[in-house]
Write a protein that holds these residues in place. Structure first.
Motif, PDB file in Angstrom:
ATOM      1  N   GLY A  91     -19.098  22.036  19.295  1.00 31.12           N
ATOM      2  CA  GLY A  91     -20.272  22.780  19.722  1.00 31.12           C
ATOM      3  C   GLY A  91     -20.000  23.641  20.942  1.00 31.12           C
ATOM      4  N   THR A  92     -19.188  23.141  21.860  1.00 34.67           N
ATOM      5  CA  THR A  92     -18.890  23.898  23.077  1.00 34.67           C
ATOM      6  C   THR A  92     -17.900  25.022  22.791  1.00 34.67           C
ATOM      7  N   ALA A  93     -16.942  24.766  21.911  1.00 31.97           N
ATOM      8  CA  ALA A  93     -16.039  25.852  21.498  1.00 31.97           C
ATOM      9  C   ALA A  93     -16.820  26.972  20.824  1.00 31.97           C
ATOM     10  N   LEU A  94     -17.850  26.612  20.061  1.00 39.72           N
ATOM     11  CA  LEU A  94     -18.706  27.624  19.447  1.00 39.72           C
ATOM     12  C   LEU A  94     -19.422  28.452  20.514  1.00 39.72           C
ATOM     13  N   LEU A  95     -19.878  27.793  21.589  1.00 36.51           N
ATOM     14  CA  LEU A  95     -20.527  28.521  22.685  1.00 36.51           C
ATOM     15  C   LEU A  95     -19.583  29.543  23.299  1.00 36.51           C
ATOM     16  N   TRP A  96     -18.351  29.101  23.664  1.00 37.92           N
ATOM     17  CA  TRP A  96     -17.427  30.029  24.309  1.00 37.92           C
ATOM     18  C   TRP A  96     -16.998  31.140  23.344  1.00 37.92           C
ATOM     19  N   THR A  97     -16.903  30.845  22.056  1.00 40.48           N
ATOM     20  CA  THR A  97     -16.568  31.866  21.068  1.00 40.48           C
ATOM     21  C   THR A  97     -17.654  32.934  21.014  1.00 40.48           C
ATOM     22  N   ARG A  98     -18.887  32.508  21.034  1.00 41.52           N
ATOM     23  CA  ARG A  98     -19.995  33.471  21.041  1.00 41.52           C
ATOM     24  C   ARG A  98     -20.013  34.264  22.342  1.00 41.52           C
ATOM     25  N   ARG A  99     -19.777  33.586  23.456  1.00 41.77           N
ATOM     26  CA  ARG A  99     -19.765  34.278  24.750  1.00 41.77           C
ATOM     27  C   ARG A  99     -18.688  35.377  24.782  1.00 41.77           C
ATOM     28  N   ARG A 100     -17.503  35.066  24.272  1.00 42.84           N
ATOM     29  CA  ARG A 100     -16.404  36.026  24.301  1.00 42.84           C
ATOM     30  C   ARG A 100     -16.554  37.123  23.255  1.00 42.84           C
ATOM     31  N   GLY A 101     -17.400  36.878  22.249  1.00 37.67           N
ATOM     32  CA  GLY A 101     -17.536  37.844  21.170  1.00 37.67           C
ATOM     33  C   GLY A 101     -16.401  37.788  20.173  1.00 37.67           C
ATOM     34  N   ASP A 102     -15.706  36.653  20.102  1.00 38.07           N
ATOM     35  CA  ASP A 102     -14.591  36.531  19.165  1.00 38.07           C
ATOM     36  C   ASP A 102     -15.108  36.411  17.730  1.00 38.07           C
ATOM     37  N   ALA A 103     -14.346  36.932  16.803  1.00 34.35           N
ATOM     38  CA  ALA A 103     -14.711  36.867  15.392  1.00 34.35           C
ATOM     39  C   ALA A 103     -14.515  35.448  14.876  1.00 34.35           C
ATOM     40  N   ALA A 104     -15.514  34.951  14.184  1.00 37.05           N
ATOM     41  CA  ALA A 104     -15.429  33.645  13.528  1.00 37.05           C
ATOM     42  C   ALA A 104     -16.010  33.783  12.136  1.00 37.05           C
ATOM     43  N   ALA A 105     -15.584  32.910  11.243  1.00 40.21           N
ATOM     44  CA  ALA A 105     -16.054  32.977   9.859  1.00 40.21           C
ATOM     45  C   ALA A 105     -17.573  32.805   9.808  1.00 40.21           C
ATOM     46  N   PRO A 106     -18.272  33.586   8.993  1.00 38.59           N
ATOM     47  CA  PRO A 106     -19.719  33.401   8.851  1.00 38.59           C
ATOM     48  C   PRO A 106     -20.034  31.983   8.363  1.00 38.59           C
ATOM     49  N   GLY A 107     -21.107  31.416   8.914  1.00 35.39           N
ATOM     50  CA  GLY A 107     -21.553  30.113   8.463  1.00 35.39           C
ATOM     51  C   GLY A 107     -20.996  28.940   9.242  1.00 35.39           C
ATOM     52  N   ILE A 108     -20.185  29.194  10.283  1.00 34.28           N
ATOM     53  CA  ILE A 108     -19.613  28.090  11.066  1.00 34.28           C
ATOM     54  C   ILE A 108     -20.726  27.277  11.732  1.00 34.28           C
ATOM     55  N   ALA A 109     -21.628  27.957  12.432  1.00 34.60           N
ATOM     56  CA  ALA A 109     -22.705  27.252  13.131  1.00 34.60           C
ATOM     57  C   ALA A 109     -23.601  26.521  12.143  1.00 34.60           C
ATOM     58  N   GLU A 110     -23.907  27.171  11.021  1.00 36.24           N
ATOM     59  CA  GLU A 110     -24.764  26.544  10.019  1.00 36.24           C
ATOM     60  C   GLU A 110     -24.107  25.300   9.426  1.00 36.24           C
ATOM     61  N   ALA A 111     -22.794  25.349   9.228  1.00 43.27           N
ATOM     62  CA  ALA A 111     -22.093  24.177   8.698  1.00 43.27           C
ATOM     63  C   ALA A 111     -22.140  23.018   9.690  1.00 43.27           C
ATOM     64  N   LEU A 112     -21.911  23.323  10.965  1.00 38.53           N
ATOM     65  CA  LEU A 112     -21.896  22.289  11.987  1.00 38.53           C
ATOM     66  C   LEU A 112     -23.279  21.663  12.161  1.00 38.53           C
ATOM     67  N   VAL A 113     -24.276  22.493  12.423  1.00 42.84           N
ATOM     68  CA  VAL A 113     -25.610  21.971  12.688  1.00 42.84           C
ATOM     69  C   VAL A 113     -26.249  21.426  11.410  1.00 42.84           C
ATOM     70  N   GLY A 114     -26.006  22.101  10.298  1.00 45.52           N
ATOM     71  CA  GLY A 114     -26.576  21.624   9.038  1.00 45.52           C
ATOM     72  C   GLY A 114     -26.059  20.259   8.646  1.00 45.52           C
ATOM     73  N   TRP A 115     -24.768  20.025   8.878  1.00 47.88           N
ATOM     74  CA  TRP A 115     -24.209  18.704   8.581  1.00 47.88           C
ATOM     75  C   TRP A 115     -24.905  17.641   9.419  1.00 47.88           C
ATOM     76  N   LEU A 116     -25.094  17.920  10.715  1.00 43.30           N
ATOM     77  CA  LEU A 116     -25.737  16.947  11.596  1.00 43.30           C
ATOM     78  C   LEU A 116     -27.201  16.718  11.220  1.00 43.30           C
ATOM     79  N   LEU A 117     -27.908  17.784  10.880  1.00 40.31           N
ATOM     80  CA  LEU A 117     -29.315  17.648  10.515  1.00 40.31           C
ATOM     81  C   LEU A 117     -29.493  16.796   9.261  1.00 40.31           C
ATOM     82  N   THR A 118     -28.629  17.013   8.290  1.00 34.49           N
ATOM     83  CA  THR A 118     -28.798  16.305   7.018  1.00 34.49           C
ATOM     84  C   THR A 118     -28.186  14.922   7.023  1.00 34.49           C
TER      85      THR A 118
END
Length: 544
Positions: free
Chosen positions: A356-383
């Protein structure tokens, strides 16, 4: 042959024949040999016609289990307790000392799920556990349901169906049970004129604590600065570590509003940025011979400690973090599935925190990441959250809820709290956390350590807006602050484990954050004059 003592065991050791006594001792020896997880105290009685099939059993001195009692699960029974004929104790249950349980009563520390579409007998079991304090009288035909805590010196009248917590000293009865009168009237604690739930004088104690911490901050930081290397150690005599630098920066920011005294901030930023591996984005331990994988616990935590240290210094990681930029939604789910949720949910949560924290710094830096990374992480936890506990994983036989709650804190901190996402089951989280906070193995004053207390304080703070069981939450916060506020060591800070005499940066940084969370639960954090802004920041982290 059935003996009268099977049904009336209370005078066994004073009236039974020597042959009967010898047979009882032999029976208990056999039970302990056949069940390595059982421990039977002195002068106990266990009827040979009781159905005792516990995964773990502790039976305190002078306690007895009478005929036809039925005991399963993980059961800890204190001294001088009675489980009378045909009583049932099942699931995750702890009885204090002097608990007397009448015939045909049931204490059921588990439940069936009941989702539609599946027969009940095929539904999974859930368990929130039951805790019963010292000197409690449980009458005959009483039923205590899963998740209940009964306070010391309470009385559960015959036939009561207890579905909610019972206050210490209360006499309850009926279906559902309600307060009938007081066996021990509650003390009238002094309440501040503001109407908050905090006891009188707490605001002044918090202010004194924070003032002392601010006055000592330069000295406690200086004692952990290695003059030979210019690097920070957790405490004198230990090796420099990456984490010690993050802790030093957080303490200085919290108490002094500046970088650590005596250290050039620009040089500190250069050092922290230089520790990041350009190829992987990882920050390895200082003594690592090579770059460990992301499964290394220290490397995972450095995503937090170094990232937030740089953030407090107005800087950022120079390189993308491969934990996110090299991932796909599928690989994230595979990583989450592979974590040890059932055996070690703390370790699993530790690695989710890094994700989750690596995702924060990735967003802060504007680095390219595969679409759906956040949804996969949070969706897995929610379900995957357990509706009964609100958490991920399960309790362990030897440590109860410890790893489950600690893992929840780490996983929820890095995702739901850090990214501002609501939890699935906040009330269940409160239930589980309050139950855990009653376990004296971890929360007796002499046993407190910063990890265990933070991992209770933060979930209770994160779920505070529900208002659910708020009086009990306030009582826990008050009790813990009473144990913590006097533990500051002059010029040195606080020990990770309060009973130890080895204050260091890690313990100091964590306890400062803990005190803030507990004080804020009581409406008095303003008295501290500080608010965490780093790893333990209460608000979601901004994306820019």
């Amino acid at each position: 042959m059935i003996d009268r003592h099977d049904y009336s065991p209370w005078d066994f050791w004073s009236t039974a024949s020597e042959n009967s006594r010898r047979a009882q001792r032999s029976w208990q020896d056999r039970l302990e040999r056949d069940h390595p997880t059982w421990a039977i105290g002195d002068d106990c009685f266990v009827s040979q016609i009781a159905a005792v099939d516990a995964d773990e059993l502790v039976l305190g001195d002078r306690s007895y289990i009478a005929a036809s009692a039925y005991i399963t699960g993980v059961v800890r029974i204190g001294a001088d307790c009675s489980i009378n004929p045909s009583a049932v104790v099942r699931g995750d249950v702890v009885l204090g000392d002097g608990v007397r349980m009448g015939a045909l009563s049931s204490v059921l520390g588990f439940n069936h799920s009941m989702e539609p579409g599946t027969p009940v007998f095929r539904q999974p079991l859930t368990s929130r556990g039951i805790r019963i304090g010292d000197d409690v009288w449980i009458g005959s035909h009483v039923v205590v349901l899963d998740g209940v805590t009964v306070g010391a010196s309470a009385v559960l009248a015959a036939g009561a169906v207890v579905t909610k917590d019972v206050a210490p000293g209360a006499v309850v009865g009926g279906n559902p049970a309600r307060l009938l009168r007081w066996r021990v009237p509650p003390a009238e604690g002094a309440i501040e004129a503001t109407g908050s739930s905090a006891p009188a004088g707490l605001r002044e104690r918090l202010t004194r604590f924070a003032d002392r911490a601010r006055a000592d901050a330069p000295d406690l930081l200086a004692r952990s600065l290695d003059s030979a290397t210019g690097l920070f150690t957790d405490r004198p005599g230990t090796r420099p570590t990456v984490r010690a630098h993050g802790d030093a920066i957080e303490i200085a920011d919290l108490l002094l509003g500046s970088p650590p005294p005596g250290v050039d901030a620009a040089e500190l930023v250069t050092r922290l940025r230089g520790w990041q591996d350009a190829a992987t984005g990882a920050v390895p331990p200082l003594d690592a011979p090579d770059i460990p994988g992301w499964d290394d616990g220290d490397t995972a935590y450095h995503v937090l400690s170094t990232g937030y240290a740089l953030d407090l210094l107005g800087a950022a990681f120079p390189h993308p973090i491969g934990l996110i930029v090299d991932a796909t939604p599928t690989s994230i789910i595979e990583r989450l599935n592979a974590l040890p949720w059932d055996s070690d949910p703390w370790n699993a949560g530790h690695h989710v925190d890094a994700l989750g924290t690596a995702l924060l710094w990735t967003r802060r830096r504007g680095d390219a990441a595969a679409p759906g990374i956040a949804e996969a992480l949070v969706g897995w936890l929610l379900t995957r959250a357990d509706p009964a506990s609100g958490m991920w994983g399960r309790p362990s036989p030897d440590r109860g809820l410890l790893l489950l709650v600690n893992g929840f804190y780490r996983a929820s901190r890095g995702t739901f709290a850090q990214h501002g996402i609501p939890l699935s089951y906040p009330d269940a989280v409160i239930d589980t956390t309050l139950r855990h906070a009653r376990d004296d193995r971890w929360f007796a004053a002499a046993q407190l350590d910063a990890c265990n207390v933070l991992d209770v304080a933060h979930p209770l703070w994160l779920t505070r807006t529900s208002g659910y069981r708020s009086a009990e939450v306030a009582a826990v916060a008050t009790r813990l602050l009473d144990d913590i506020l006097g533990q500051w060591q002059a010029g040195a800070g606080m020990s990770f484990r309060l009973a130890d005499a080895d204050p260091g940066l890690q313990g100091t940084e964590m306890w400062l954050a803990i005190v803030w969370y507990l004080a804020d639960l009581l409406g008095h954090s303003v008295a501290l004059g500080y608010r965490p802004r780093g790893v333990h920041r209460p608000e979601p982290a901004p994306l820019s």
